[in-house]
Design a protein around this motif. Sequence first.
Motif, PDB file in Angstrom:
ATOM      1  N   PRO A  79       0.832  -1.213   0.000  1.00 48.95           N
ATOM      2  CA  PRO A  79       0.000   0.000   0.000  1.00 48.95           C
ATOM      3  C   PRO A  79       0.862   1.257   0.000  1.00 48.95           C
ATOM      4  CG  PRO A  79      -0.114  -1.135   2.113  1.00 48.95           C
ATOM      5  CD  PRO A  79       0.618  -2.049   1.190  1.00 48.95           C
ATOM      6  N   PRO A  80       0.356   2.352  -0.573  1.00 53.15           N
ATOM      7  CA  PRO A  80       1.155   3.579  -0.734  1.00 53.15           C
ATOM      8  C   PRO A  80       1.821   4.077   0.541  1.00 53.15           C
ATOM      9  CG  PRO A  80      -0.893   3.761  -1.959  1.00 53.15           C
ATOM     10  CD  PRO A  80      -0.992   2.487  -1.173  1.00 53.15           C
ATOM     11  N   GLU A  81       1.106   4.018   1.660  1.00 50.16           N
ATOM     12  CA  GLU A  81       1.661   4.578   2.898  1.00 50.16           C
ATOM     13  C   GLU A  81       2.830   3.765   3.446  1.00 50.16           C
ATOM     14  OE1 GLU A  81      -1.696   1.792   4.053  1.00 50.16           O
ATOM     15  OE2 GLU A  81      -1.327   3.317   2.506  1.00 50.16           O
ATOM     16  N   LYS A  82       3.038   2.553   2.943  1.00 47.57           N
ATOM     17  CA  LYS A  82       4.127   1.708   3.428  1.00 47.57           C
ATOM     18  C   LYS A  82       5.291   1.588   2.441  1.00 47.57           C
ATOM     19  CE  LYS A  82       1.285  -1.158   6.494  1.00 47.57           C
ATOM     20  NZ  LYS A  82       0.907  -2.536   6.862  1.00 47.57           N
ATOM     21  N   ARG A  83       5.207   2.282   1.325  1.00 49.21           N
ATOM     22  CA  ARG A  83       6.255   2.160   0.309  1.00 49.21           C
ATOM     23  C   ARG A  83       7.473   2.995   0.680  1.00 49.21           C
ATOM     24  NH1 ARG A  83       1.952   2.891  -4.701  1.00 49.21           N
ATOM     25  NH2 ARG A  83       0.799   0.962  -4.236  1.00 49.21           N
ATOM     26  N   ASP A  84       8.624   2.334   0.726  1.00 53.53           N
ATOM     27  CA  ASP A  84       9.880   3.033   0.984  1.00 53.53           C
ATOM     28  C   ASP A  84      10.583   3.280  -0.348  1.00 53.53           C
ATOM     29  OD1 ASP A  84      11.823   4.285   2.512  1.00 53.53           O
ATOM     30  OD2 ASP A  84      12.149   2.578   3.839  1.00 53.53           O
ATOM     31  N   PHE A  85      11.821   3.761  -0.293  1.00 57.94           N
ATOM     32  CA  PHE A  85      12.470   4.307  -1.482  1.00 57.94           C
ATOM     33  C   PHE A  85      12.534   3.329  -2.656  1.00 57.94           C
ATOM     34  CE2 PHE A  85      16.282   5.023  -4.055  1.00 57.94           C
ATOM     35  CZ  PHE A  85      15.944   6.239  -4.607  1.00 57.94           C
ATOM     36  N   PHE A  86      13.117   2.170  -2.457  1.00 62.35           N
ATOM     37  CA  PHE A  86      13.334   1.278  -3.594  1.00 62.35           C
ATOM     38  C   PHE A  86      12.026   0.732  -4.149  1.00 62.35           C
ATOM     39  CE2 PHE A  86      17.596   0.957  -1.548  1.00 62.35           C
ATOM     40  CZ  PHE A  86      18.317   1.510  -2.599  1.00 62.35           C
ATOM     41  N   THR A  87      11.032   0.558  -3.277  1.00 64.22           N
ATOM     42  CA  THR A  87       9.707   0.168  -3.771  1.00 64.22           C
ATOM     43  C   THR A  87       9.119   1.269  -4.650  1.00 64.22           C
ATOM     44  OG1 THR A  87       9.315  -1.169  -1.803  1.00 64.22           O
ATOM     45  CG2 THR A  87       7.388  -0.528  -3.090  1.00 64.22           C
ATOM     46  N   GLN A  88       9.266   2.519  -4.232  1.00 62.02           N
ATOM     47  CA  GLN A  88       8.776   3.638  -5.039  1.00 62.02           C
ATOM     48  C   GLN A  88       9.414   3.630  -6.430  1.00 62.02           C
ATOM     49  OE1 GLN A  88       6.373   5.643  -4.442  1.00 62.02           O
ATOM     50  NE2 GLN A  88       6.256   6.239  -2.304  1.00 62.02           N
ATOM     51  N   VAL A  89      10.715   3.442  -6.473  1.00 62.67           N
ATOM     52  CA  VAL A  89      11.410   3.447  -7.764  1.00 62.67           C
ATOM     53  C   VAL A  89      10.917   2.309  -8.646  1.00 62.67           C
ATOM     54  CG1 VAL A  89      13.650   3.174  -8.907  1.00 62.67           C
ATOM     55  CG2 VAL A  89      13.466   4.597  -6.862  1.00 62.67           C
ATOM     56  N   SER A  90      10.928   1.095  -8.122  1.00 62.56           N
ATOM     57  CA  SER A  90      10.568  -0.065  -8.952  1.00 62.56           C
ATOM     58  C   SER A  90       9.098  -0.042  -9.349  1.00 62.56           C
ATOM     59  CB  SER A  90      10.899  -1.367  -8.219  1.00 62.56           C
ATOM     60  OG  SER A  90      10.147  -1.485  -7.021  1.00 62.56           O
ATOM     61  N   TYR A  91       8.227   0.540  -8.508  1.00 57.37           N
ATOM     62  CA  TYR A  91       6.810   0.616  -8.856  1.00 57.37           C
ATOM     63  C   TYR A  91       6.564   1.617  -9.988  1.00 57.37           C
ATOM     64  CZ  TYR A  91       4.877  -2.284  -5.083  1.00 57.37           C
ATOM     65  OH  TYR A  91       4.524  -3.338  -4.270  1.00 57.37           O
ATOM     66  N   HIS A  92       7.416   2.622 -10.107  1.00 60.12           N
ATOM     67  CA  HIS A  92       7.233   3.587 -11.196  1.00 60.12           C
ATOM     68  C   HIS A  92       7.779   3.052 -12.515  1.00 60.12           C
ATOM     69  CE1 HIS A  92       6.122   6.320  -7.946  1.00 60.12           C
ATOM     70  NE2 HIS A  92       5.647   7.125  -8.869  1.00 60.12           N
ATOM     71  N   ASP A  93       8.816   2.264 -12.460  1.00 62.48           N
ATOM     72  CA  ASP A  93       9.306   1.518 -13.630  1.00 62.48           C
ATOM     73  C   ASP A  93      10.359   0.542 -13.126  1.00 62.48           C
ATOM     74  OD1 ASP A  93      11.010   0.815 -16.059  1.00 62.48           O
ATOM     75  OD2 ASP A  93       9.440   2.011 -16.997  1.00 62.48           O
ATOM     76  N   PRO A  94      10.257  -0.756 -13.452  1.00 64.37           N
ATOM     77  CA  PRO A  94      11.196  -1.731 -12.888  1.00 64.37           C
ATOM     78  C   PRO A  94      12.587  -1.705 -13.511  1.00 64.37           C
ATOM     79  CG  PRO A  94       9.645  -2.828 -14.359  1.00 64.37           C
ATOM     80  CD  PRO A  94       9.183  -1.403 -14.232  1.00 64.37           C
ATOM     81  N   LEU A  95      12.748  -1.132 -14.704  1.00 72.36           N
ATOM     82  CA  LEU A  95      14.005  -1.278 -15.430  1.00 72.36           C
ATOM     83  C   LEU A  95      15.228  -0.661 -14.750  1.00 72.36           C
ATOM     84  CD1 LEU A  95      12.975  -0.938 -19.193  1.00 72.36           C
ATOM     85  CD2 LEU A  95      13.875  -2.946 -18.017  1.00 72.36           C
ATOM     86  N   PRO A  96      15.166   0.568 -14.239  1.00 68.66           N
ATOM     87  CA  PRO A  96      16.394   1.130 -13.645  1.00 68.66           C
ATOM     88  C   PRO A  96      16.984   0.280 -12.525  1.00 68.66           C
ATOM     89  CG  PRO A  96      14.817   2.883 -14.071  1.00 68.66           C
ATOM     90  CD  PRO A  96      14.094   1.594 -14.318  1.00 68.66           C
ATOM     91  N   LEU A  97      16.135  -0.250 -11.635  1.00 68.31           N
ATOM     92  CA  LEU A  97      16.665  -1.090 -10.555  1.00 68.31           C
ATOM     93  C   LEU A  97      17.026  -2.488 -11.041  1.00 68.31           C
ATOM     94  CD1 LEU A  97      14.824  -0.346  -7.198  1.00 68.31           C
ATOM     95  CD2 LEU A  97      17.276  -0.355  -7.643  1.00 68.31           C
ATOM     96  N   LEU A  98      16.399  -2.956 -12.119  1.00 70.36           N
ATOM     97  CA  LEU A  98      16.814  -4.232 -12.681  1.00 70.36           C
ATOM     98  C   LEU A  98      18.266  -4.170 -13.134  1.00 70.36           C
ATOM     99  CD1 LEU A  98      13.687  -5.396 -14.736  1.00 70.36           C
ATOM    100  CD2 LEU A  98      14.750  -6.581 -12.792  1.00 70.36           C
ATOM    101  N   CYS A  99      18.718  -2.992 -13.549  1.00 74.76           N
ATOM    102  CA  CYS A  99      20.127  -2.844 -13.930  1.00 74.76           C
ATOM    103  C   CYS A  99      21.036  -3.159 -12.751  1.00 74.76           C
ATOM    104  CB  CYS A  99      20.397  -1.430 -14.432  1.00 74.76           C
ATOM    105  SG  CYS A  99      19.501  -0.993 -15.939  1.00 74.76           S
TER     106      CYS A  99
END
Length: 265
Positions: A79-99
Motif C-alpha cells: 500500500p502507498p503509505e508503506k512504500r519506501d524508497f526502492f519500492t517507489q522506484v521499482s513501482y514507477h518503472d522496474p528497469l532502472p533497478l533491474l540494472c
Amino acid sequence: WQEQEAILRRELERAWASLRLEEHRNRDLPALAPPATTAELQARTKAGVKEFMDFLRGRAVFTVPEYMGLSDVAGALIPPEKRDFFTQVSYHDPLPLLCHSVHWLEKQREKRNPQAIRRGPLLSNIWDSRAEGFATAFEETMHRAGLLDRNPRARELTWILLAFRAARAMGDLKLHSREWTLQEAVRFGVEQTPRGWVKPDGNNIWGDLGLYLRQPGYGTSYVYGKLMFDKLVAERSQQLGGRFRLGDFLDDYFARGIIPASLIR
C-alpha cells in the motif's frame, strides 16, 4: 576522505541537475504511475525482466549464457503509505533497478567459474568498490546505452537513484568523522533525495546507515566505485580507439573476478 566528500557532493549536484533537465525534456509526457493492483505489478515485473534480458542479448552488452536470468515474480502490492524508497522506484518503472540486479547475474556466472578460488564467497569484504560500484555504474551505463529510451520518464529514475546513493554515502562519511549523529545522517538522506520517496522512519535509510556504521566505506563504495568504473572505461577506450566494444570490454572486466576495482585496473 576529502576527495570522497568532494566526489559525493559533485555526484549529488549532478544527479539533481540531470533530473531537472530530464523532467524539462519530458514535461509534455504523462507522469509515471505505480501499479494499481497486484496483477498489474506482476505484469510489469514480468515484462520488465524480459525487456532487460532481451536488451542485454540483443544489444551485445555482454555475453549472456542460457543459464543466466532474473526472477520475474513480484510479491503482493504494497500500500502507498508503506512504500519506501526502492519500492517507489521499482513501482514507477522496474528497469532502472533491474540494472542493479546485475549482481545476481554475476553470482550465477561465478558459481560456474572454473577457478575454485572464484566460486565461493570471499573471506573478507574487499569487493565493495567492484560489486556495488559496478552495479551502480551499470544503471547509468544502460541509461546511456538506450535501455530506457522507450519510456523517457523512466530516465528520471536513474538520477533519483544516484541522488539517494550520494546522499546516503555522505552519511557514511560524516558518521565516521563524528560530524553527524545518526539522526542527522538520516535527515540528510531524506531531504537530499528527490520526490520525498525516502521514509524518515523507514528501513531503507535506517538499515543502510546501520550497515555503514558496522562496515565503514560500504556506503561510499557505490559512488566512488562507479567513478572508478567510468575511469576504466575512459582509459581502455582511449587505448583501443576505434576497436573499443562495450561487450568485449565487459566480458574482459567480468573475467577478472569480483575483486577490488583498483586491482582490476
